[in-house]
Design a protein around this motif. Structure first.
Motif, PDB file in Angstrom:
ATOM      1  N   VAL A  46       0.841  -1.198   0.000  1.00  0.00           N
ATOM      2  CA  VAL A  46       0.000   0.000   0.000  1.00  0.00           C
ATOM      3  C   VAL A  46       0.876   1.249   0.000  1.00  0.00           C
ATOM      4  CG1 VAL A  46      -1.620   1.338   1.391  1.00  0.00           C
ATOM      5  CG2 VAL A  46      -2.008  -1.108   1.036  1.00  0.00           C
ATOM      6  N   GLY A  47       1.934   1.241   0.819  1.00  0.00           N
ATOM      7  CA  GLY A  47       2.837   2.379   0.848  1.00  0.00           C
ATOM      8  C   GLY A  47       3.508   2.611  -0.491  1.00  0.00           C
ATOM      9  N   ASN A  48       3.904   1.522  -1.148  1.00  0.00           N
ATOM     10  CA  ASN A  48       4.547   1.642  -2.460  1.00  0.00           C
ATOM     11  C   ASN A  48       3.583   2.228  -3.485  1.00  0.00           C
ATOM     12  OD1 ASN A  48       6.860   0.971  -4.309  1.00  0.00           O
ATOM     13  ND2 ASN A  48       5.302  -0.312  -5.261  1.00  0.00           N
ATOM     14  N   LEU A  49       2.356   1.748  -3.495  1.00  0.00           N
ATOM     15  CA  LEU A  49       1.367   2.254  -4.444  1.00  0.00           C
ATOM     16  C   LEU A  49       1.129   3.746  -4.243  1.00  0.00           C
ATOM     17  CD1 LEU A  49      -1.956   0.596  -5.475  1.00  0.00           C
ATOM     18  CD2 LEU A  49      -1.945   2.956  -4.704  1.00  0.00           C
ATOM     19  N   ILE A  50       0.932   4.168  -2.990  1.00  0.00           N
ATOM     20  CA  ILE A  50       0.665   5.581  -2.701  1.00  0.00           C
ATOM     21  C   ILE A  50       1.857   6.441  -3.089  1.00  0.00           C
ATOM     22  CG2 ILE A  50       0.238   7.246  -0.853  1.00  0.00           C
ATOM     23  CD1 ILE A  50      -1.337   5.024   0.597  1.00  0.00           C
ATOM     24  N   SER A  51       3.056   5.970  -2.768  1.00  0.00           N
ATOM     25  CA  SER A  51       4.264   6.732  -3.083  1.00  0.00           C
ATOM     26  C   SER A  51       4.414   6.944  -4.582  1.00  0.00           C
ATOM     27  CB  SER A  51       5.496   6.010  -2.535  1.00  0.00           C
ATOM     28  OG  SER A  51       6.690   6.667  -2.915  1.00  0.00           O
ATOM     29  N   VAL A  52       4.245   5.868  -5.354  1.00  0.00           N
ATOM     30  CA  VAL A  52       4.422   5.952  -6.801  1.00  0.00           C
ATOM     31  C   VAL A  52       3.371   6.855  -7.435  1.00  0.00           C
ATOM     32  CG1 VAL A  52       4.315   4.629  -8.947  1.00  0.00           C
ATOM     33  CG2 VAL A  52       5.581   3.720  -6.990  1.00  0.00           C
ATOM     34  N   LYS A  53       2.116   6.694  -7.030  1.00  0.00           N
ATOM     35  CA  LYS A  53       1.034   7.420  -7.684  1.00  0.00           C
ATOM     36  C   LYS A  53       0.904   8.870  -7.222  1.00  0.00           C
ATOM     37  CE  LYS A  53      -1.745   3.464  -9.081  1.00  0.00           C
ATOM     38  NZ  LYS A  53      -3.106   2.871  -9.163  1.00  0.00           N
ATOM     39  N   SER A  54       1.581   9.221  -6.140  1.00  0.00           N
ATOM     40  CA  SER A  54       1.513  10.602  -5.658  1.00  0.00           C
ATOM     41  C   SER A  54       2.640  11.472  -6.213  1.00  0.00           C
ATOM     42  CB  SER A  54       1.554  10.633  -4.134  1.00  0.00           C
ATOM     43  OG  SER A  54       2.813  10.179  -3.649  1.00  0.00           O
TER      44      SER A  54
END
Length: 337
Positions: A46-54
């Protein structure tokens, strides 16, 4: 924390999960993902997804999750660490302590729908659609398990496992299997991704553990195609997905994943025994994998006999939904039944 700052590099410890008199065959190593900031492995993906998409819209990004479980909590914790607003829509079935934990980490909690799908539909219609139409925010949708960026984040635990084993002079060839619990298959796909990156996907089988009443992967493998369960009846609610993505089924078939299905009563007993042995409370979803460590005969049924050099790695996936009272109450109900 890791350099990425939304997850920890967790320890990998050798543990004797059997009686003192039993031979330690195979050697059991536990990867403690229950120590993550969000209480479960989901902090990684979840952290990776948020980081990449933000990255392309950091000042306007708004994280949106529809999970009342560990994914929703992981989204709230990661968003707080990245200073991003977060809204989590949870169904009415969500436990109040999970609502409180999500809220305490700065997320706006909205309660809608009787189950996840209804909460997810409300999120998409009332938040995703609104943000996309008016352009006020860049919505970052966090699916609990079905996103390649989720799998990419989870794959980092495999690199850690291999590095720790190397530091302890344990040959990779000694690793006979990796045990993980399976719900929607996000963790499973992440493990496969990590093994592929390390060139080990065809060498180290994944042992997928489910409980009766949410054993969708097992049912799919038996049917030879992905199936959808009519309903979820298991107490291991973190495993409560009625379907698996096609990619999970394909990976399981391609790499010869092994399937183990347990009953709720056995898993609850293991959770209580583990709490007594190690002083840690784990959800039934996590206890399902740990149960296999206490019962190596289940591994022998999948993998054959072991030598004293053989290693099995168990992913303690974690989870924040269960308390000791929950486990003892469930145990009492089974005893009464």
């Amino acid at each position: 924390m890791s350099g990425a700052n939304w997850y920890y590099k967790t320890p990998l410890f050798k543990q004797n999960l059997r009686s003192k008199s039993s031979a330690e065959v195979p050697q059991i190593f536990i990867k403690y993902e229950n120590l993550q900031p969000g209480g479960s492995f989901k902090s990684r993906g979840v952290g990776n997804l948020i980081s990449v998409k933000s990255r392309n819209g950091l000042n306007k990004s708004h994280v949106l999750s529809s999970s009342g479980g560990n994914a929703g909590l992981a989204a709230a914790v990661a968003s707080k660490q990245m200073n991003l607003p977060c809204t989590v829509v949870v169904p009415t079935s969500t436990k109040q302590r999970m609502v409180r934990k999500i809220s305490d980490n700065g997320a706006k909690v909205v309660i809608r729908g009787s189950h996840w799908k209804e909460a997810d539909d409300y999120l998409k219609e009332n938040y995703m659609k609104k943000f996309q139409e008016d352009g006020t925010s860049n919505p970052i949708y966090v699916h609990p398990f079905e996103d390649p960026k989720i799998w990419e984040g989870h794959s980092t635990m495999i690199y850690e496992i291999m590095n720790i084993l190397q530091e302890q002079n344990i040959p990779v060839d000694n690793v006979r299997g990796i045990v993980c619990s399976v719900g929607g298959g996000g963790l499973f796909n992440g493990i496969i991704r990590g093994l592929e990156d390390c060139g080990l996907a065809h060498k180290i089988p994944v042992i997928a553990v489910e409980t009766h009443g949410c054993d969708v992967l097992n049912a799919s493998l038996e049917a030879g195609r992905p199936v959808t369960l009519d309903k979820i009846t298991s107490l291991a609610t973190s495993l409560g997905s009625s379907y698996i993505p096609q990619s999970v089924f394909d990976n399981a078939a391609r790499y010869g994943a092994k399937s183990i299905v347990l009953n709720d009563k056995s898993v609850i007993e293991t959770c209580l025994k583990y709490a007594d042995d190690f002083g840690q409370i784990v959800e039934p979803a996590c206890g399902a994998s740990i149960h296999v460590g206490y019962h190596p005969e289940l591994l022998e049924n999948c993998l054959g006999t072991f030598s004293k050099e053989d290693v099995i790695v168990i992913i303690a996936c974690g989870g924040s939904a269960a308390t000791f009272d929950d486990l003892t109450d469930a145990s009492k109900r089974f005893s009464a039944a």
